[in-house]
Enzyme design. Structure first.
Site, mmCIF file in Angstrom:
data_model
loop_
_atom_site.group_PDB
_atom_site.id
_atom_site.type_symbol
_atom_site.label_atom_id
_atom_site.label_comp_id
_atom_site.label_asym_id
_atom_site.label_seq_id
_atom_site.Cartn_x
_atom_site.Cartn_y
_atom_site.Cartn_z
ATOM 1 N N ASP A 125 -0.772 3.569 -3.184
ATOM 2 C CA ASP A 125 -1.337 2.814 -2.053
ATOM 3 C C ASP A 125 -1.689 3.737 -0.879
ATOM 4 O O ASP A 125 -2.422 3.346 0.030
ATOM 5 C CB ASP A 125 -0.360 1.719 -1.587
ATOM 6 C CG ASP A 125 1.019 2.240 -1.181
ATOM 7 O OD1 ASP A 125 1.281 3.454 -1.338
ATOM 8 O OD2 ASP A 125 1.839 1.436 -0.701
ATOM 9 N N GLU A 126 -1.180 4.991 -0.913
ATOM 10 C CA GLU A 126 -1.410 5.894 0.228
ATOM 11 C C GLU A 126 -2.881 6.284 0.372
ATOM 12 O O GLU A 126 -3.287 6.770 1.424
ATOM 13 C CB GLU A 126 -0.516 7.131 0.115
ATOM 14 C CG GLU A 126 0.945 6.746 0.124
ATOM 15 C CD GLU A 126 1.902 7.913 0.307
ATOM 16 O OE1 GLU A 126 1.539 8.902 0.946
ATOM 17 O OE2 GLU A 126 3.028 7.800 -0.208
#
Ligand code: NAD
Length: 335
Positions: A125-126
């Site tokens: 998700d980064e």
């Protein structure tokens, strides 16, 4: 009956995935291609040493001949291998670009040339950047906005995977997952680092006031999500995989409580240059495929703490090596 190539299978999530898959699918076999960097722990797979359905190749995903050898007779590739630590990426971005972008590209190219293999890319998700307190969670349409060299290299690899679908029709899927926790995670990462420090009677260094928010998922639920996407996901698509939102302070207090300690065991330390405020994920797309997390946070965190308590052999290194690791960790942060 399928043969899988798992890259980075000696790491945290890869090794959990290998155990999960071989016990769930008794006819399948797995070859694990891993370079065994500092993050690779072949002992994670000791119990499979004599399993005829498991084999190991020590090799580098950026090396074409290692990749070609590993791909022999493989039906599906599940790609975990990466440099994965944000703080290290800020110190030395080059190896992140090499392994995460070039390595992914070498694998994709070999998959295309050796019969259009099914390729699943494990991402984070980064790649979407950071959220404010009241922003809506990330979803598959959120623009890429990485803020660390680690996140940028993973975003680069995601784009490369997508273009092997659009430009060449390679059957790919991607998962962008929240932070994972569970057994076999290297002690440089927040949860095992804090657990093992307390077990060594040391305080835990928490950045700022621990206000940063992460989404947390039990590693076994991540393995189940990858399984779901491999079986039911739409080719060419990405799926966000979410967990429970917690501040780093909440995580820390939870760990201390499980270990019978109080707040006085926290050392509040300075923040690092890039520390995304919040990650949160809208995982409604993968939930439509029938996946949802099964493992309750409190119980699984307790199980994780107990695993590190019971398996000191895994994380307790000889004293000189441990001193070097402590020295190195004193420069690293909370991801
Ligand atoms: P990890 O650092 O524990 O393991 C990485 C593995 O890759 C190690 O075994 C290492 O030896 C191997 N490796 C590194 N460079 C290699 C190379 N050039 N060739 C072959 N093998 C190499 O990582 P992890 O936490 O298990 O993460 C696995 C994947 O999942 C990564 O792609 C990461 O970006 C992604 N991911 C991780 C999390 C998390 O919370 N840990 C969350 C979302 C996504």
């Amino acid at each position: 009956m399928a043969k899988l190539l798992v890259t980075g299978g000696a790491g945290f999530i890869g090794s959990n995935f290998i155990h999960y898959w071989l016990s769930k699918y008794p006819k399948d076999s797995i070859v694990n291609l891993d370079k065994l960097t500092y993050a690779g722990h072949p002992e994670n797979l000791l119990s499979l040493k004599r399993n005829p359905r498991y084999s190991f190749i020590r090799g580098d995903i950026t090396n074409k001949s290692d990749v070609n050898l590993a791909l022999k007779n493989v039906d599906i590739v599940v790609h975990f291998a990466a440099e994965s630590h944000v703080d290290r990426s800020i110190e030395d971005p080059m190896i992140f670009a090499k392994t995460n972008v070039l390595g992914t590209c070498v694998l994709l190219d070999a998959c295309l040339r050796y019969g259009r293999k099914r390729f699943h890319h494990v991402s984070t998700d980064e790649v979407f950047g950071e959220l404010g307190p009241s922003d809506i969670p990330f979803n598959e349409k959120t623009p890429l906005n990485p803020r660390s060299p680690y996140a940028a290299s993973k975003a680069g690899s995601d784009l490369m995977v997508k273009t092997y679908y659009t430009a060449y029709g390679l059957p790919v899927t991607i998962t962008n997952c929240a932070n994972n926790y569970g057994p076999y995670q290297d002690t440089e990462k927040l949860i095992p680092r804090f657990i093992t420090r307390v077990l060594r009677h040391k305080k835990v260094p928490l950045m700022s006031q621990g206000e940063n928010i992460r989404s947390w998922l039990a590693v076994i639920d991540h393995c189940r999500a990858i399984d779901t996407v491999l079986k039911k996901g739409k080719i060419g698509e990405g799926y966000c995989v979410g967990g429970e939102e917690k501040t780093n302070l909440e995580i820390t207090l939870n760990i201390l409580k499980i270990l019978g300690k109080d707040k006085s065991w926290i050392d509040f330390v300075g923040n690092r240059a890039v520390n995304d405020f919040r990650y949160a994920i809208d995982d409604s797309k993968i939930r439509k495929l029938g996946w949802k997390p099964k493992h309750d946070f409190e119980r699984w965190l307790t199980d994780t703490v107990n695993w590190y308590k019971k398996n000191e052999w895994w994380w307790k290194k000889p004293s000189i090596k441990q001193a070097l690791i402590d020295f190195k960790n004193s420069f690293l942060g909370n991801d």
